[in-house]
Design a protein around this motif. Structure first.
Motif, PDB file in Angstrom:
ATOM      1  N   GLU A 163      29.716 -29.491  -1.416  1.00  0.00           N
ATOM      2  CA  GLU A 163      30.073 -29.454  -0.002  1.00  0.00           C
ATOM      3  C   GLU A 163      30.219 -30.851   0.601  1.00  0.00           C
ATOM      4  N   PHE A 164      30.118 -31.910  -0.214  1.00  0.00           N
ATOM      5  CA  PHE A 164      30.269 -33.290   0.225  1.00  0.00           C
ATOM      6  C   PHE A 164      29.240 -33.661   1.299  1.00  0.00           C
ATOM      7  N   SER A 165      28.013 -33.187   1.124  1.00  0.00           N
ATOM      8  CA  SER A 165      26.924 -33.536   2.053  1.00  0.00           C
ATOM      9  C   SER A 165      25.639 -33.849   1.308  1.00  0.00           C
ATOM     10  N   ALA A 166      25.778 -34.385   0.107  1.00  0.00           N
ATOM     11  CA  ALA A 166      24.590 -34.707  -0.695  1.00  0.00           C
ATOM     12  C   ALA A 166      23.809 -35.870  -0.116  1.00  0.00           C
ATOM     13  N   GLU A 167      24.403 -36.665   0.780  1.00  0.00           N
ATOM     14  CA  GLU A 167      23.683 -37.799   1.346  1.00  0.00           C
ATOM     15  C   GLU A 167      22.513 -37.361   2.220  1.00  0.00           C
ATOM     16  N   ASN A 168      22.581 -36.131   2.766  1.00  0.00           N
ATOM     17  CA  ASN A 168      21.463 -35.656   3.588  1.00  0.00           C
ATOM     18  C   ASN A 168      20.198 -35.499   2.751  1.00  0.00           C
ATOM     19  N   LEU A 169      20.315 -34.846   1.611  1.00  0.00           N
ATOM     20  CA  LEU A 169      19.145 -34.673   0.747  1.00  0.00           C
ATOM     21  C   LEU A 169      18.696 -36.005   0.146  1.00  0.00           C
ATOM     22  N   SER A 170      19.631 -36.879  -0.169  1.00  0.00           N
ATOM     23  CA  SER A 170      19.262 -38.197  -0.688  1.00  0.00           C
ATOM     24  C   SER A 170      18.490 -38.998   0.355  1.00  0.00           C
ATOM     25  N   PHE A 171      18.899 -38.900   1.616  1.00  0.00           N
ATOM     26  CA  PHE A 171      18.175 -39.581   2.687  1.00  0.00           C
ATOM     27  C   PHE A 171      16.781 -39.003   2.852  1.00  0.00           C
ATOM     28  N   TRP A 172      16.654 -37.681   2.774  1.00  0.00           N
ATOM     29  CA  TRP A 172      15.330 -37.055   2.891  1.00  0.00           C
ATOM     30  C   TRP A 172      14.417 -37.496   1.752  1.00  0.00           C
ATOM     31  N   GLU A 173      14.929 -37.566   0.547  1.00  0.00           N
ATOM     32  CA  GLU A 173      14.120 -38.017  -0.592  1.00  0.00           C
ATOM     33  C   GLU A 173      13.726 -39.485  -0.429  1.00  0.00           C
ATOM     34  N   ALA A 174      14.623 -40.319   0.094  1.00  0.00           N
ATOM     35  CA  ALA A 174      14.282 -41.721   0.311  1.00  0.00           C
ATOM     36  C   ALA A 174      13.181 -41.869   1.362  1.00  0.00           C
ATOM     37  N   CYS A 175      13.219 -41.034   2.400  1.00  0.00           N
ATOM     38  CA  CYS A 175      12.161 -41.076   3.412  1.00  0.00           C
ATOM     39  C   CYS A 175      10.827 -40.611   2.839  1.00  0.00           C
ATOM     40  N   GLU A 176      10.854 -39.618   1.953  1.00  0.00           N
ATOM     41  CA  GLU A 176       9.623 -39.180   1.298  1.00  0.00           C
ATOM     42  C   GLU A 176       9.054 -40.283   0.407  1.00  0.00           C
ATOM     43  N   GLU A 177       9.922 -40.995  -0.280  1.00  0.00           N
ATOM     44  CA  GLU A 177       9.457 -42.112  -1.102  1.00  0.00           C
ATOM     45  C   GLU A 177       8.854 -43.208  -0.236  1.00  0.00           C
ATOM     46  N   LEU A 178       9.433 -43.449   0.940  1.00  0.00           N
ATOM     47  CA  LEU A 178       8.879 -44.439   1.852  1.00  0.00           C
ATOM     48  C   LEU A 178       7.524 -44.002   2.374  1.00  0.00           C
ATOM     49  N   ARG A 179       7.376 -42.733   2.699  1.00  0.00           N
ATOM     50  CA  ARG A 179       6.124 -42.250   3.282  1.00  0.00           C
ATOM     51  C   ARG A 179       4.974 -42.294   2.284  1.00  0.00           C
ATOM     52  N   PHE A 180       5.222 -41.946   1.039  1.00  0.00           N
ATOM     53  CA  PHE A 180       4.156 -41.864   0.050  1.00  0.00           C
ATOM     54  C   PHE A 180       4.176 -43.022  -0.951  1.00  0.00           C
TER      55      PHE A 180
END
Length: 305
Positions: A163-180
């Motif tokens: 659906e050409f919206s994989a950047e949303n999940l990639s951004f969420w994973e990057a924020c999780e990596e930042l948090r933990f």
């Protein structure tokens, strides 16, 4: 006249009935407590009269009434849910999660807590070739269940790429990596996430509203591990309300359900006439609760083992 009849009826009651009525009255006054400053009928002793002096002090203080008015306004604006609705939601949750609970319904192909078979752990590893049907069904319970499972998140990423919206999940994973992640890596990770997803002309730019972007840019002056929480929540709700329902209705998810593995129960006895087919090899606690004795291993089983 009425008080005299009530006293006569009270004397004619049995001692057990009088105790029940007394407990009911005390329970009523414990639940329906009088407001602050009013004498409590359940108080005993000479300190009971001190309530009047406290009430006079409260009457003279205007701050007390301001606090009471503010408390009552908050109570009137608080949302309340009927107990019937809560119980219905609890029953629906229990009926939905019951077959997926290893303690209540057992686990296939065998119970690793009472047997030496570790096939259950191998089939439910974080990354497997083919997930089990119960595992795929849990992805449809909630969006959080899908993201918490590495296998489900990988399939959801494949769906978003189509659906050409994989950047949303990639951004969420990057924020999780930042948090933990580590504290020493926080400034570097914040700058990397901003340059990759939020900066003008970023390679994987994500769509965030202007108010959230302003709050995020203000927090970037003093970066910390929670500086991107507002932007992460915005993207999370966007995927939950838009992409996640389409994923559940897609042919990809339906194909995963159709191709999911349904493990068969392994045999628990060497001889067929000693083997009692039980659903998913329930735990010993359930057998004790139901009153069924736990079958002891026979000498033939021990010798074969």
């Amino acid at each position: 006249m009425q008080a005299r009849e009530q006293l006569r009826a009270a004397k004619q009651r049995r001692k057990g009935d009088r105790m029940v009525i007394l407990c009911q009255e005390q329970t009523y006054w414990l639940v329906n407590r009088p407001p602050p400053g009013v004498s409590n009928v359940l108080e005993q002793g000479p300190e009971r009269g001190s309530c009047t002096s406290r009430r006079v002090q409260m009457i003279q203080s205007s701050d007390f009434y301001k606090r009471e008015i503010e408390c009552f306004r908050k109570a009137l604006g608080r949302n309340r849910v009927k107990s019937s609705i809560c119980l219905e939601a609890h029953m629906n949750f229990s009926s939905q999660r019951g077959p997926h609970d290893p303690i209540m319904s057992g686990c296939l192909p065998s119970n690793p807590w009472i047997t030496d078979d570790v096939a259950y752990w191998a089939m439910n590893a974080p990354i497997v070739v083919a997930p089990t049907k119960l595992r795929v069904e849990r992805w449809g319970f909630s969006f959080r269940e899908l993201l918490d499972d590495p296998m489900g998140r990988a399939h959801f990423m494949d769906f978003l790429q189509k659906e050409f919206s994989a950047e949303n999940l990639s951004f969420w994973e990057a924020c999780e990596e930042l948090r933990f992640g580590g504290q020493s890596q926080v400034p570097i990770l914040v700058d990397t996430v901003y340059q990759q997803f939020l900066a003008p002309g970023a390679a994987h730019w994500v769509n965030i509203d202007s108010r959230t972007m302003e709050r995020t840019l203000e927090g970037l002056h003093q970066p910390h591990r929670y500086v991107l929480d507002a932007a992460q929540l915005h993207i999370y709700m966007l995927m939950k309300k838009d992409s996640y329902p389409r994923f559940l209705k897609s042919d990809m998810y339906k194909g995963l359900l159709a191709e999911a593995v349904i493990p068969l129960e392994t045999k628990r006895r060497a001889f067929q006439f000693l083997w009692k087919p039980l659903h998913s090899s329930p735990s010993p606690a359930l057998q004790l609760a139901s009153g069924e004795p736990i079958a002891a291993s026979s000498p033939a089983d021990d010798q074969e083992a």
